[in-house]
Design an enzyme around this catalytic site. Sequence first.
Site, short mmCIF file in Angstrom:
data_model
loop_
_atom_site.label_atom_id
_atom_site.label_comp_id
_atom_site.label_asym_id
_atom_site.label_seq_id
_atom_site.Cartn_x
_atom_site.Cartn_y
_atom_site.Cartn_z
N SER A 6 0.80 -1.22 0.00
CA SER A 6 0.00 0.00 0.00
C SER A 6 0.83 1.27 0.00
O SER A 6 0.31 2.35 -0.27
CB SER A 6 -0.95 0.02 1.20
OG SER A 6 -0.24 0.21 2.41
N LYS A 20 0.19 4.45 6.79
CA LYS A 20 -0.29 5.31 5.70
C LYS A 20 0.36 6.69 5.86
O LYS A 20 1.09 6.94 6.81
CB LYS A 20 -1.82 5.47 5.73
CG LYS A 20 -2.61 4.16 5.79
CD LYS A 20 -2.52 3.35 4.51
CE LYS A 20 -3.30 2.05 4.65
NZ LYS A 20 -3.07 1.14 3.51
#
Length: 227
Positions: free
Chosen positions: A38, A114
């Site tokens: 990701s 993230k």
Amino acid sequence: MSEKSNPGEFWRSVVLTLAVALGIRQFLVEARYIPSGSMLPGLQIQDRLLVEKLGYLSHPPRRGDIVVFYSPYHFDPVLASGSDRNPLRCLLVNLPGIGNLPGLANPACDAFIKRVVALPGEQVSVDPTGHVVINGQKLLEPYVKNYCPVDQQGVGPCRPLQGVVPPGHVLTLGDNRANSWDGRFWPGGAFLPKSEIIGRAFWRFYPFNHLGELTQKGPSLQGSSAR
């Protein structure tokens, strides 16, 4: 005559050493690895990172920070309603060599990584490709190389997002916009509570050929810099 070893002293030393090690991990810094793609291409799968935990006690998260936080199954009102968030179980899951034992894993004990892209009070929109606009200004993100594909009608597999970031929250997205389960997809809401942030990833210690501080060029709002 040699002094006899004291078993009690030995075990007290072992317990003290473990307590110090766990205390450092709990309150100061801990190691994490990248389990998914990701954050590609900047962070590769199996990269090892150090995460510092004290910085956000003195200042809020900043745009561009790479943060590690508790799984949405820990805080999302929809996902967390059916999950087991036992603190002892989560402690065991995150101990080296124990977390992989059959039947122990739990999504509520996972951690995500993230990047912070929007801050409290900001009007944010994310289009179907994954491009971000903050208060009407496009966010320039040189680290994003893989946006979401769309068809001629502008429709694709990634969800758009629009809203105002609430107080005490941030918006986090994966750098790999086409393959990141982030706020765009959480059923209970897009924004991450600051209280769920474990810390800021600041140093990569493996692989050795990429060892160093995570200081790649961060995001900027279009038109905000002098030219």
